[in-house]
Each structure stands twice: as structure tokens, then as C-alpha cells.
Design an enzyme around this catalytic site. Structure first.
Site, PDB file in Angstrom:
ATOM      1  N   CYS A 122       0.839  -1.204   0.000  1.00  0.00           N
ATOM      2  CA  CYS A 122       0.000   0.000   0.000  1.00  0.00           C
ATOM      3  C   CYS A 122       0.871   1.250   0.000  1.00  0.00           C
ATOM      4  CB  CYS A 122      -0.916   0.006   1.220  1.00  0.00           C
ATOM      5  SG  CYS A 122      -2.110   1.357   1.169  1.00  0.00           S
ATOM      6  N   CYS A 150      -1.776   4.034   7.160  1.00  0.00           N
ATOM      7  CA  CYS A 150      -2.762   4.208   8.230  1.00  0.00           C
ATOM      8  C   CYS A 150      -2.273   3.480   9.492  1.00  0.00           C
ATOM      9  CB  CYS A 150      -4.109   3.655   7.813  1.00  0.00           C
ATOM     10  SG  CYS A 150      -4.645   4.327   6.233  1.00  0.00           S
ATOM     11  N   CYS A 172      -3.997   0.098  10.299  1.00  0.00           N
ATOM     12  CA  CYS A 172      -4.165  -0.863   9.198  1.00  0.00           C
ATOM     13  C   CYS A 172      -4.118  -2.291   9.740  1.00  0.00           C
ATOM     14  CB  CYS A 172      -3.053  -0.669   8.176  1.00  0.00           C
ATOM     15  SG  CYS A 172      -3.183  -1.795   6.777  1.00  0.00           S
TER      16      CYS A 172
HETATM   17  S1  SF4 Z   1      -5.817   0.792   5.953  1.00  0.00           S
HETATM   18 FE1  SF4 Z   1      -3.889  -0.200   5.281  1.00  0.00          FE
HETATM   19  S2  SF4 Z   1      -4.342  -0.938   3.228  1.00  0.00           S
HETATM   20 FE2  SF4 Z   1      -5.935   0.570   3.726  1.00  0.00          FE
HETATM   21  S3  SF4 Z   1      -5.170   2.525   2.930  1.00  0.00           S
HETATM   22 FE3  SF4 Z   1      -4.503   2.385   5.042  1.00  0.00          FE
HETATM   23  S4  SF4 Z   1      -2.439   1.495   4.993  1.00  0.00           S
HETATM   24 FE4  SF4 Z   1      -3.426   1.086   3.012  1.00  0.00          FE
END
Ligand code: SF4
Length: 339
Positions: A61, A65, A68
Site C-alpha cells: 500500500c 494508516c 491498518c
Molecule cells: S488501511 Fe492499510 S491498506 Fe488501507 S489505505 Fe490504510 S495502509 Fe493502506
């Protein structure tokens, strides 16, 4: 405007409140050992059908986040023909809905890998519902021109309408505007006739926000609101790539957030309780992941042992899937969208 599909938020909220409260955290190893056994070994002779499957084909990604729960532990992605073979096996076992997720699904081959699977699922497998969950940052109009007709639903993640909050959460790449993307994708969805959804994760940084005005303006068919979730080995515990504890909100705080947005008709809440076992999750190797113990226990790959053998180890709670309204109007042909 767009008609929200079935699944009344008010009723869902009532169900949510009457759900039994958990007294303890759910990441304890003891519970994991007790809970983790194949569904088929627990006396259930009923066949589990993979009606709705979430295929996380990549863990890579471009966002970071902090909460995540499907992190970049590997960079593996199946060859596209193998992924198609697995999707065909799932279709033969009764799959009606596929959701492509990640990681960020538009990252692989600049969206071509995803586009090819979306087209295959609609054109060759005739799946009633093909959807994607994306952070929205890498989607181009040319993708909609090529593949939009094969896609039913696009869900874009958005936790805040304040750019600084998005930065704090890590829901951003550099200083690029997450919100500009969101509005642009919303208009492409309308133009290319794809149902537009928003997913939000309630966490410590957005828990006091009122997002009603923006959500009403964006007018998604569904606004799914999740409670920040801890998964051992993903965003909690020693081997994890993220430490999400500082993002966690209490059940009470989550309910307050829902109450503040009770006027938003398309809101569909999803507490931890409901979320944990009510999804069939396939990882990048096409292994079902069992989240019952608080972590993620992989099955064998459906490509090696077939769907029936692998699904026993998926921890899938079919009753919870139905109770959380997992089966809703999910094909754009049935949605009576008023574009
Ligand atoms: S939650 Fe994880 S997979 Fe989704 S955008 Fe954020 S970092 Fe990327």
C-alpha cells in the site's frame, strides 16, 4: 439521488446495542487456542457456501494508516492466471459477490491486474456483484473507461474531512489531498455508472468529528462505519507492523459517533463484534484467514486443496454474516440507481 440499498441503519444500530458486551479484550492466546478449530469439526454438517468473499490479493500500500489490519508483511501477488483459476473455483462453490481489497488494489501494475480480475469476474464468471475497496489515491479516469462497466461498487476509505486528521491517521501519501481524490472519484462513479460507497474507521483521531454534511453531499449508496479493530500480528502484538492501540475507541465512544450521525440515512454501522467473524477473507495466497482467535490463522490455499477443504478453517460465522446485513442488494443492475 442514489437510492440506499436495503439494510436499515436504525435497525442495525438497535441490533448493535443489544449485542452482548465484551468484558475483556479478545486478543488472549488462551481464547485463541480454545476458539480455533475447523467449523466442520464442531458438529456442523451444514455446508458453508462462500457467498461473499473478500480477496486481499496484495498487502502492498502507498498509505500508512496507523490502524491498518492488513499490513505489508509480504509483497507476494499471485500470477493473474492463478488468481483467475481460484476465482473460478469459488464461483463453482457458490460465490455471488467478490470484493477486491488490499493493501491498495490499484497499486499492482497500475490498476491493470485489478481491472483484469474485475472484467473476468463479470464477463466470464457472471458474478452478480463485483466490488473494490480502495484508498482512492491511485485511480485514474482511464481505468473507469476501460473497466467501469464490469464493476458494481467502488468503496473509498475516508475517515475525516479534515486533511490534518488524515495526515495524523496516516491516511495520505505525502501532502497529497485525500479529499480531492474522493470527490473526483465520486463524480467518475456517477459518470461511468458505478455505485459509490464510503468506508470510515472510527478511531481516536476522528471520534469527535461530525461528518454528516460532507457525507450527505457525497451521497454514497452506503456509508460503512467501522470501529477500529485490533488484530494480533497485524496491528497489535510483538510481530505486528503497526501498533494501533492508541487509535482504539470504546464501544461507548463508537455509539456516540453513530448517534451524532443518526440523521445520515445511508449509514451502516459495524462494531468489532459483528466484524470479526462475519467476513470470508482470502489472503494473497488464496488462503482463508480465520480471525476467531484474535489473530489471523491461514487455511491451506484453495488452489492446493480446493474451496471445500479450505473453508472449514475460515472461522466464518454465516449467521453473523446474515445478521449484519451482509446480504444486501449488491448488483448495480438491481439497485435501481437514479443517475
Ligand atoms: S488501511 Fe492499510 S491498506 Fe488501507 S489505505 Fe490504510 S495502509 Fe493502506
Amino acid at each position: 439521488g442514489l437510492q440506499p440499498p436495503v439494510g436499515l441503519p436504525a435497525r442495525s444500530r438497535r441490533a448493535l446495542r443489544s449485542a452482548p458486551r465484551r468484558k475483556h479484550g479478545w486478543t488472549s492466546a488462551g481464547r485463541a487456542a480454545r476458539a480455533w478449530q475447523p467449523s466442520c469439526a464442531r458438529g456442523s454438517s451444514r455446508k458453508v457456501t462462500p457467498t461473499s468473499v473478500n480477496y486481499h490479493f496484495t498487502r502492498q500500500c502507498n498509505y500508512k494508516c496507523g490502524f491498518c489490519f492488513h499490513t505489508a508483511k509480504t509483497s507476494f501477488v499471485l500470477p493473474v492466471e492463478e488468481a483467475k483459476r481460484g476465482l473460478r473455483l469459488l464461483r463453482e462453490a457458490g460465490m455471488e459477490k467478490i470484493n477486491f481489497s488490499g493493501g491498495e488494489p490499484f497499486l499492482q501494475d497500475r490498476g491493470a491486474f485489478l481491472g483484469s480480475l474485475v472484467q473476468f469476474c463479470k464477463q466470464d464468471l457472471h458474478l452478480p456483484s463485483v466490488s473494490i475497496v480502495s484508498n482512492g489515491s491511485l485511480i485514474r479516469e482511464s481505468w473507469f473507461q476501460k473497466y467501469g462497466e464490469f464493476l458494481d461498487i467502488l468503496a473509498v476509505s475516508c475517515d475525516s474531512f479534515d486533511e490534518d486528521t488524515n495526515q495524523l491517521i496516516g491516511r495520505a501519501q505525502g501532502r497529497k489531498s485525500h479529499l480531492q481524490n474522493l470527490y473526483r472519484i465520486r463524480s467518475w462513479c456517477q459518470q461511468y455508472r458505478v455505485a459509490f460507497k464510503i468506508n470510515s474507521v472510527v478511531n481516536a483521531f476522528n471520534v469527535d468529528e461530525d461528518m454528516s454534511e460532507h457525507i450527505v453531499q457525497l451521497d454514497p449508496v452506503r456509508w460503512k462505519v467501522f470501529q477500529c479493530l485490533l488484530i494480533d500480528g497485524e496491528n497489535a502484538g510483538q510481530s505486528a507492523l503497526r501498533e494501533a492501540r492508541r487509535f482504539v475507541v470504546s464501544d461507548r465512544q463508537f455509539e456516540d459517533f453513530l448517534d451524532r450521525h443518526s440523521g445520515v440515512a445511508c449509514l451502516v454501522p459495524e462494531s468489532n463484534e459483528k466484524m470479526r467473524n462475519s467476513y470470508l477473507i482470502l489472503d494473497e495466497y488464496m488462503r482463508f484467514l480465520d480471525c476467531r482467535g484474535g489473530g489471523k490463522q491461514p487455511s491451506r490455499s484453495i488452489l492446493d486443496v480446493g474451496v471445500k477443504a479450505a473453508i472449514c478453517f475460515s472461522g466464518f460465522d454465516e449467521k453473523m454474516f446474515l445478521r449484519r446485513g451482509g446480504k444486501y442488494v449488491w448488483s448495480k443492475a438491481d439497485m435501481k440507481l437514479d443517475w
